[in-house]
Design a protein around this motif. Sequence first.
Motif, PDB file in Angstrom:
ATOM      1  N   ILE A 276       0.844  -1.206   0.000  1.00  0.00           N
ATOM      2  CA  ILE A 276       0.000   0.000   0.000  1.00  0.00           C
ATOM      3  C   ILE A 276       0.875   1.250   0.000  1.00  0.00           C
ATOM      4  O   ILE A 276       0.626   2.204  -0.743  1.00  0.00           O
ATOM      5  CB  ILE A 276      -0.955  -0.017   1.213  1.00  0.00           C
ATOM      6  CG1 ILE A 276      -2.005  -1.122   1.040  1.00  0.00           C
ATOM      7  CG2 ILE A 276      -1.638   1.342   1.381  1.00  0.00           C
ATOM      8  CD1 ILE A 276      -2.896  -1.318   2.247  1.00  0.00           C
ATOM      9  N   PHE A 277       1.916   1.254   0.829  1.00  0.00           N
ATOM     10  CA  PHE A 277       2.823   2.402   0.899  1.00  0.00           C
ATOM     11  C   PHE A 277       3.505   2.664  -0.449  1.00  0.00           C
ATOM     12  O   PHE A 277       3.788   3.812  -0.797  1.00  0.00           O
ATOM     13  CB  PHE A 277       3.897   2.166   1.964  1.00  0.00           C
ATOM     14  CG  PHE A 277       3.397   2.306   3.375  1.00  0.00           C
ATOM     15  CD1 PHE A 277       2.156   2.865   3.655  1.00  0.00           C
ATOM     16  CD2 PHE A 277       4.169   1.878   4.447  1.00  0.00           C
ATOM     17  CE1 PHE A 277       1.696   3.001   4.965  1.00  0.00           C
ATOM     18  CE2 PHE A 277       3.722   2.015   5.754  1.00  0.00           C
ATOM     19  CZ  PHE A 277       2.490   2.567   6.013  1.00  0.00           C
ATOM     20  N   CYS A 282      -0.858   5.973  -3.430  1.00  0.00           N
ATOM     21  CA  CYS A 282      -0.356   6.524  -2.172  1.00  0.00           C
ATOM     22  C   CYS A 282       0.720   7.576  -2.440  1.00  0.00           C
ATOM     23  O   CYS A 282       0.775   8.610  -1.774  1.00  0.00           O
ATOM     24  CB  CYS A 282       0.205   5.404  -1.303  1.00  0.00           C
ATOM     25  SG  CYS A 282       0.774   5.926   0.323  1.00  0.00           S
ATOM     26  N   GLU A 283       1.535   7.322  -3.426  1.00  0.00           N
ATOM     27  CA  GLU A 283       2.640   8.232  -3.733  1.00  0.00           C
ATOM     28  C   GLU A 283       2.167   9.518  -4.395  1.00  0.00           C
ATOM     29  O   GLU A 283       2.709  10.595  -4.147  1.00  0.00           O
ATOM     30  CB  GLU A 283       3.648   7.517  -4.646  1.00  0.00           C
ATOM     31  CG  GLU A 283       4.393   6.370  -3.987  1.00  0.00           C
ATOM     32  CD  GLU A 283       5.378   6.846  -2.936  1.00  0.00           C
ATOM     33  OE1 GLU A 283       5.801   8.019  -3.003  1.00  0.00           O
ATOM     34  OE2 GLU A 283       5.726   6.062  -2.041  1.00  0.00           O
ATOM     35  N   ILE A 291      -9.961   9.368   0.414  1.00  0.00           N
ATOM     36  CA  ILE A 291      -9.298   9.758   1.662  1.00  0.00           C
ATOM     37  C   ILE A 291      -8.499   8.602   2.267  1.00  0.00           C
ATOM     38  O   ILE A 291      -7.596   8.824   3.074  1.00  0.00           O
ATOM     39  CB  ILE A 291     -10.294  10.325   2.686  1.00  0.00           C
ATOM     40  CG1 ILE A 291     -11.281   9.256   3.142  1.00  0.00           C
ATOM     41  CG2 ILE A 291     -11.005  11.543   2.160  1.00  0.00           C
ATOM     42  CD1 ILE A 291     -12.036   9.644   4.385  1.00  0.00           C
ATOM     43  N   PHE A 292      -8.827   7.359   1.868  1.00  0.00           N
ATOM     44  CA  PHE A 292      -8.016   6.219   2.312  1.00  0.00           C
ATOM     45  C   PHE A 292      -6.562   6.432   1.938  1.00  0.00           C
ATOM     46  O   PHE A 292      -5.653   6.184   2.743  1.00  0.00           O
ATOM     47  CB  PHE A 292      -8.543   4.931   1.678  1.00  0.00           C
ATOM     48  CG  PHE A 292      -7.675   3.724   1.941  1.00  0.00           C
ATOM     49  CD1 PHE A 292      -7.899   2.930   3.053  1.00  0.00           C
ATOM     50  CD2 PHE A 292      -6.638   3.385   1.078  1.00  0.00           C
ATOM     51  CE1 PHE A 292      -7.095   1.819   3.305  1.00  0.00           C
ATOM     52  CE2 PHE A 292      -5.835   2.282   1.316  1.00  0.00           C
ATOM     53  CZ  PHE A 292      -6.066   1.498   2.433  1.00  0.00           C
ATOM     54  N   TRP A 293      -6.334   6.907   0.702  1.00  0.00           N
ATOM     55  CA  TRP A 293      -4.959   7.062   0.225  1.00  0.00           C
ATOM     56  C   TRP A 293      -4.277   8.263   0.868  1.00  0.00           C
ATOM     57  O   TRP A 293      -3.069   8.257   1.085  1.00  0.00           O
ATOM     58  CB  TRP A 293      -4.946   7.164  -1.298  1.00  0.00           C
ATOM     59  CG  TRP A 293      -5.337   5.880  -1.950  1.00  0.00           C
ATOM     60  CD1 TRP A 293      -6.493   5.613  -2.631  1.00  0.00           C
ATOM     61  CD2 TRP A 293      -4.590   4.666  -1.935  1.00  0.00           C
ATOM     62  NE1 TRP A 293      -6.499   4.299  -3.045  1.00  0.00           N
ATOM     63  CE2 TRP A 293      -5.346   3.701  -2.633  1.00  0.00           C
ATOM     64  CE3 TRP A 293      -3.361   4.296  -1.387  1.00  0.00           C
ATOM     65  CZ2 TRP A 293      -4.900   2.399  -2.812  1.00  0.00           C
ATOM     66  CZ3 TRP A 293      -2.913   2.986  -1.563  1.00  0.00           C
ATOM     67  CH2 TRP A 293      -3.681   2.053  -2.267  1.00  0.00           C
ATOM     68  N   ILE A 294      -5.046   9.290   1.189  1.00  0.00           N
ATOM     69  CA  ILE A 294      -4.466  10.432   1.904  1.00  0.00           C
ATOM     70  C   ILE A 294      -4.005   9.979   3.292  1.00  0.00           C
ATOM     71  O   ILE A 294      -2.894  10.308   3.736  1.00  0.00           O
ATOM     72  CB  ILE A 294      -5.486  11.583   2.008  1.00  0.00           C
ATOM     73  CG1 ILE A 294      -5.866  12.079   0.596  1.00  0.00           C
ATOM     74  CG2 ILE A 294      -4.930  12.725   2.847  1.00  0.00           C
ATOM     75  CD1 ILE A 294      -6.987  13.102   0.577  1.00  0.00           C
ATOM     76  N   HIS A 351      -2.282  18.308   6.830  1.00  0.00           N
ATOM     77  CA  HIS A 351      -1.276  18.948   5.977  1.00  0.00           C
ATOM     78  C   HIS A 351      -1.522  18.602   4.507  1.00  0.00           C
ATOM     79  O   HIS A 351      -1.499  19.492   3.637  1.00  0.00           O
ATOM     80  CB  HIS A 351       0.120  18.495   6.411  1.00  0.00           C
ATOM     81  CG  HIS A 351       1.219  18.924   5.486  1.00  0.00           C
ATOM     82  ND1 HIS A 351       1.674  20.235   5.401  1.00  0.00           N
ATOM     83  CD2 HIS A 351       1.949  18.214   4.577  1.00  0.00           C
ATOM     84  CE1 HIS A 351       2.633  20.304   4.497  1.00  0.00           C
ATOM     85  NE2 HIS A 351       2.828  19.088   3.988  1.00  0.00           N
ATOM     86  N   TYR A 352      -1.777  17.334   4.233  1.00  0.00           N
ATOM     87  CA  TYR A 352      -2.025  16.912   2.850  1.00  0.00           C
ATOM     88  C   TYR A 352      -3.340  17.487   2.318  1.00  0.00           C
ATOM     89  O   TYR A 352      -3.434  17.873   1.148  1.00  0.00           O
ATOM     90  CB  TYR A 352      -2.048  15.381   2.751  1.00  0.00           C
ATOM     91  CG  TYR A 352      -0.697  14.736   2.930  1.00  0.00           C
ATOM     92  CD1 TYR A 352       0.454  15.297   2.376  1.00  0.00           C
ATOM     93  CD2 TYR A 352      -0.555  13.558   3.660  1.00  0.00           C
ATOM     94  CE1 TYR A 352       1.702  14.699   2.551  1.00  0.00           C
ATOM     95  CE2 TYR A 352       0.675  12.955   3.839  1.00  0.00           C
ATOM     96  CZ  TYR A 352       1.798  13.542   3.283  1.00  0.00           C
ATOM     97  OH  TYR A 352       3.032  12.953   3.453  1.00  0.00           O
ATOM     98  N   LEU A 353      -4.374  17.540   3.163  1.00  0.00           N
ATOM     99  CA  LEU A 353      -5.646  18.116   2.730  1.00  0.00           C
ATOM    100  C   LEU A 353      -5.469  19.582   2.339  1.00  0.00           C
ATOM    101  O   LEU A 353      -6.033  20.051   1.343  1.00  0.00           O
ATOM    102  CB  LEU A 353      -6.688  17.999   3.844  1.00  0.00           C
ATOM    103  CG  LEU A 353      -7.229  16.598   4.148  1.00  0.00           C
ATOM    104  CD1 LEU A 353      -8.128  16.627   5.377  1.00  0.00           C
ATOM    105  CD2 LEU A 353      -7.987  16.022   2.955  1.00  0.00           C
TER     106      LEU A 353
END
Length: 519
Positions: A276-277, A282-283, A291-294, A351-353
């Motif tokens: 997954i990582f 994910c990348e 949002i799972f990937w975030i 932060h990512y959002l």
Amino acid sequence: MSSPAPPKSPELSDKSKKYDRQIRLWGDHGQAFLEAATICLVNVTAVGCEAAKGLILPGIGGFTVADGSTVKEEDLGNNYLGKSKALACKQLLQELNTDVNGDYVDESVDYILANRPNFFDSFDLVIASNLNEQSLLQLANRLWESNVPLVYCRSLGMLGSIRLQLKEHCIVEAHPDNRQFDLRLEQPFHALREHLEATEVTSKMPWLVVLYKFIKIWQKEQEDGRLAPSNYKEKTNLREAIRAEMKKDEENYEEAMKAVNTSFGAGLVPSSLKAIFEDDACEQLHKKSDIFWIMAKALKHFVVEENKGYLPLPGVLPDMTASTDSYITLQHIYRQQALHDADQVYHKCQHYLKQLSLPADSIDERTVRLLCREAAGMFVLRGTRIADEYEKNCRLLPLVEENELQGTLTVYNFALRAYERFLSECGSIPGECAVEQDIGRLKSITSKMLNDLGLHATISDDVLHEICRYGGAELHAVSAFIGGCAAQEVIKIITKQYKPIDNTFIYNAISTESVTLKL
């Protein structure tokens, strides 16, 4: 992925009592997902109605029945003669649970796809059953394009099957059968180390304190710097060292010996999570990322950059014999560290959002805490189109080990597909009127189908005779079993809990055998 808020009002509290047993399986948040979902039942059949029943009873949010036919004499056991099948089915199903919203459309799947194909886009999932090949492929392709999961069920005589079509399904709560508690005894975090070092071993202390004292001694004896025993001999020696120091009636020592096999090694990234990582999803985050990937990327950052390769602490302790105060103190230490770790992941999510210009409330703290608790079991399932099975495909070749498909349930997958092609090409059910004549036609259709797939194999005459002998009949016992299994898979998909089948399930009621195939 964001979990709805838990019910608080008196009305919803009563509802929680009604659904108490199932909530124990998938929690309030799983129930909230279920109650927010709407499904479409395409084609009123015994197996389809059984699947719908298995969702209406536990409280699915809403359902719509789509069928353009009317009730005939052969349907009289379950419906009303002359009435719309969709309406009759909707009325009977809704009687099962008044909390559920029911609807119907007097239109066949072919009519809907031809005149308003966007009809299916509003549903969380579609259940279809016993379609002809052409209708199945058109529906499956449309749903694949719309990214709407499809659960396709078959029930024919003593045979049944389920096929799940999912583009991508992300699971946080996989509920593994053998969950390992993550205790970090071999490499404790700061607060735990301070507590364990300052605690004297007595018969009232939890077995974690006992085991920590002995693992420290074991570590000092290792010249290679290893943190925990890794093989049977080493674990046996550790158990014997604990036994040697044990006095009479010291249950915590007994529990420590039993825990040697399962107390070490958790907290590291398993191969499934590593995949997954390393996934592109994910990348490379973007505005349309689930949002799972975030959260997965935030989790990866925490593990790699902030926590020395360790997962967030779940903060869950097993039961153990100890004084109440000592157990609660230990429990508090684990919970506080778990909250701290989850808080770090949550701030990275925010932060990512912000980077993606997405609303801050897209991900809440409760959801992140759940993800951190279940991180070791996270799983992503990427499915295949049903249509891919109808083209020359290398995935089918390993299923055919002999020139004649027999002695394996795989044969029934192809036999049921031949039945559906017969429906499309001949416009009738094989064996409904002229059994002997239809056997020859079905054999010809089957041979051409296998040849088109590039499979140099045949299906035995006995199997084709069996298909024609059923004459399209559904046996209620078989339909109830397949429908119940299908409902179970739908609940897994909607609640995003437990791993669904990947991706085909076949059942033979004569031998009570089943098999799961990945097609």
